[in-house]
Design a protein around this motif. Structure first.
Motif, PDB file in Angstrom:
ATOM      1  N   THR A  74      10.396  -1.000  -6.272  1.00  0.00           N
ATOM      2  CA  THR A  74      11.029  -2.045  -5.477  1.00  0.00           C
ATOM      3  C   THR A  74      10.848  -3.412  -6.139  1.00  0.00           C
ATOM      4  N   VAL A  75       9.657  -3.680  -6.643  1.00  0.00           N
ATOM      5  CA  VAL A  75       9.386  -4.950  -7.327  1.00  0.00           C
ATOM      6  C   VAL A  75      10.254  -5.074  -8.576  1.00  0.00           C
TER       7      VAL A  75
ATOM      8  N   MET B 287       6.468   3.723  -5.504  1.00  0.00           N
ATOM      9  CA  MET B 287       7.551   3.257  -4.690  1.00  0.00           C
ATOM     10  C   MET B 287       7.577   1.723  -4.632  1.00  0.00           C
ATOM     11  N   ILE B 288       6.403   1.132  -4.419  1.00  0.00           N
ATOM     12  CA  ILE B 288       6.328  -0.337  -4.365  1.00  0.00           C
ATOM     13  C   ILE B 288       6.651  -0.936  -5.732  1.00  0.00           C
ATOM     14  N   ALA B 289       6.187  -0.315  -6.790  1.00  0.00           N
ATOM     15  CA  ALA B 289       6.463  -0.810  -8.142  1.00  0.00           C
ATOM     16  C   ALA B 289       7.953  -0.760  -8.443  1.00  0.00           C
TER      17      ALA B 289
END
Length: 153
Positions: free
Chosen positions: A5-6, A1-3
C-alpha cells in the motif's frame, strides 16, 4: 500488505507530482499570471553627465537621505572599471525619478572621491544642502543619482 500500500501511494504521489505540477504552471502562464515577475525600473538609477573616460564606470546605488546634525546623503559608489580611481573630484546630483529635465535637483554634493580600487565599492556619507528636510524628500526608490567627474582627462 502495508508495504504494498505504501509503495502504491508513493508511485501515485510521484506520478501526480510530475504530471499535474507542470500543467498547473502552464495554465497559470496562459492566464497571464507570472510566478516570479519583477518590474524593471523606468530608467537608469545613475546617469553619467561627464565626458571623462571613467565617468561611465561609476555607479551610485542605495541612496538614502538622513538627518543627523543636518541633511546627509548616504550611498554606495561602485567602480566598474579596472582602473584605480583616487582623489578624483566629483559632483553628485540627486534628482527625482521621472522629473522634468529642467527640474531643479533635490540636492548636489561636491567631493573628492576616496580611493576606489578596481571593481571596488565604498559606502559614502556626505553632507548636502537642500530646500527640504529628509522626511520631506522622496523615498529612495524615487531618487536618481548623477555622477560628474570634474577632473581633467
Amino acid at each position: 500488505m502495508i508495504a504494498a500500500t505504501v509503495v502504491v501511494f508513493g508511485i501515485l504521489a510521484t506520478l501526480a507530482y510530475f504530471f499535474l505540477l507542470p500543467s498547473r504552471q502552464a495554465a497559470s502562464a496562459k492566464n497571464g499570471k507570472a510566478t516570479a515577475a519583477v518590474e524593471a525600473p523606468e530608467g537608469p538609477v545613475t546617469t553619467v553627465t561627464s565626458k571623462h573616460p571613467y565617468a561611465r564606470h561609476l555607479d551610485i546605488a542605495g541612496i538614502r537621505l538622513l538627518e543627523d546634525r543636518g541633511l546627509k546623503a548616504k550611498f554606495v559608489i561602485v567602480n566598474h572599471s579596472s582602473a584605480d580611481l583616487s582623489s578624483v573630484p566629483v559632483v553628485i546630483t540627486l534628482k527625482r525619478v521621472g522629473g522634468k529635465p529642467d527640474e531643479e535637483p533635490l540636492t548636489t554634493a561636491s567631493m573628492d572621491l576616496p580611493s576606489l580600487g578596481p571593481y571596488e565599492s565604498k559606502e559614502i556619507t556626505v553632507p548636502v544642502k537642500a530646500k527640504f528636510r529628509a522626511y520631506e524628500m522622496p523615498d529612495w526608490q524615487f531618487i536618481r543619482g548623477e555622477v560628474e567627474i570634474k577632473a581633467e582627462q
